[in-house]
Write a protein that holds these residues in place. Structure first.
Motif: not given
Length: 422
Positions: A199, A202, A218, A221, A223, A228
């Motif tokens: 995290v 990013t 995010l 990816e 999550y 987020v």
């Protein structure tokens, strides 16, 4: 196949003029850091590949210039797929940690180390970013208190103030944060603890892709969308004068120990009192630092009108333990030497005079051996008196030759003909 005259992409040739600037800045850095009690050390430019790829260097581990095994070891490696046994260092912190673990018995405690050297990253070259570049690091190893952070911030800011004063810059900003604050924010938002380093990688791209880009990345990816949204909302509309205790109390909740806030308050209050006029220190909750080895306080320095930081660092208390099995408090600050040189060159830096005369003797080709001996003796006398003297043949284009010498700081240029008195 013919020879190639240009350097490898992302690496540079340096002219005498370039080197005068680089040498001057390095001299300022060395001299000033030594006044703060830092002792210079040196580590090899090549490190064991295990050290460089141990999941502590963040994105830099993707940029390692690997060095292949040799001879029979390479033959074995080709069969196993492990063909590299070392690599060019991508920073100076990993080598320093190995160095300390290897030499701790003969080193003072705390160790205040100054390290200057080239590092290599297989990065995309751009202005102020190269594949081979010089880093200038100071580190304090063996000191767990916030005195280390205060000393590092004070020494680095003071050094940069002296460097930039030569081009009229008095203002820059020290940004400070703590990885534990970042961690508590991510946990409060609902991210799993084992994914925090990913995290943060990013989040560290925020200055390039902005907050909306971080949010999209995010989500891409995989999550949780609620986590987020909650997390990115924490970074919205943060005022420049954000108070650490108030921010952490509102955002981090019970995930952050009160000692972290108190530590930050002490560092900021003391450091601000030591900074020169024009230098600001601000709490910056968006500051990440890409290296996953950071465990506490982190900092960066920026300057107006440039979209890159000029120095950065932080605390990495667990790194040395990876080499020795015993954790040692450690904190460091690295100056972005190449970026500083780029700024100075952009602003028309001129080499300051050291007050010592520089004399050039331009000798006509018709001068005999006796005349030549007198010239060399005269040049030796100037050097013995602390001045600089060069002896060169008088060129056909004497005007250009004289202009070049004067550009390089020679204030006394003497043309020597057969009938010239020395």
């Amino acid at each position: 196949m013919g020879f190639i005259s240009t350097p490898v992409k992302g690496m540079n040739d340096f002219t005498p003029e370039d080197m005068r600037l680089r040498t001057h800045v390095l001299s300022l850095i060395r001299d000033n850091y030594k006044k703060f009690g830092f002792d210079e050390i040196e580590t090899p430019c090549m490190e064991h590949i295990e050290n460089l790829s141990g999941k502590i260097g963040g994105e830099n581990e993707k940029l390692i210039f690997k060095v292949m095994k040799r001879g029979r070891e390479l033959e074995k490696g080709l069969q196993t797929g492990e063909i590299a046994d070392s690599g060019m260092r991508y920073d100076l912190t990993v080598p320093l940690s190995r160095y300390y673990a290897n030499n701790r018995a003969v080193l003072p405690s705390p160790l205040k180390a100054l390290q200057i050297g080239n590092v290599w990253r297989a990065d995309k070259p751009q202005k102020g970013r190269f594949r081979q570049f010089t880093q200038c690091d100071i580190d304090i190893l063996g000191e767990s208190s916030c005195m280390a952070e205060i000393e590092l911030i004070s020494a680095t800011a003071d050094t940069l103030s002296k460097i930039f004063s030569e081009v009229g810059i008095r203002e820059f900003t020290v940004h400070i944060n703590d990885r534990r604050i970042l961690k508590s924010m991510a946990l409060a938002a609902g991210f799993p603890e084992d994914k925090l380093d990913e995290v943060f990688i990013t989040l560290d791209k925020m200055d390039k892709i902005h907050l909306d880009g971080v949010r999209e990345s995010l989500l891409e990816e995989g999550y949780d969308a609620a986590a987020v949204e909650k997390y990115t909302a924490m970074f919205s509309n943060i005022p420049d004068d954000t108070d650490v205790s108030r921010f952490c109390g509102e955002i981090c909740g019970d995930y952050l120990d009160d000692g972290v806030k108190e530590n930050m308050d002490i560092i900021m209050k003391t450091s601000r009192a030591l900074l020169r006029s024009g230098v600001s220190l601000v709490f910056d909750p968006t500051l990440v630092r890409g290296m996953s080895y950071y465990t506490g306080t982190i900092f960066e320095i920026t300057i107006d009108n440039y979209n890159f930081s000029i120095a950065g660092g932080g605390r990495y208390d667990e790194m040395i333990g990876r080499f020795s099995g015993q954790n040692v408090p450690a904190c460091g600050f690295s100056i972005g030497f190449e970026r500083i040189v780029t700024i100075l060159r952009d602003l028309g830096w001129k080499e300051p005079s050291d007050g010592c005369p520089k004399t050039a003797f331009l000798v006509d080709k018709k001068a005999d051996a006796d005349k030549l001996l007198k010239v060399f003796k005269a040049a030796s006398g100037i050097r013995e008196q602390g001045g600089t003297a060069t002896v060169e043949p008088l060129a056909k284009n004497a005007k250009f030759q004289v202009e070049s010498l004067e550009k390089n700081g020679y204030t006394d240029v003497r043309k020597v003909y057969p009938d010239t008195e020395i």
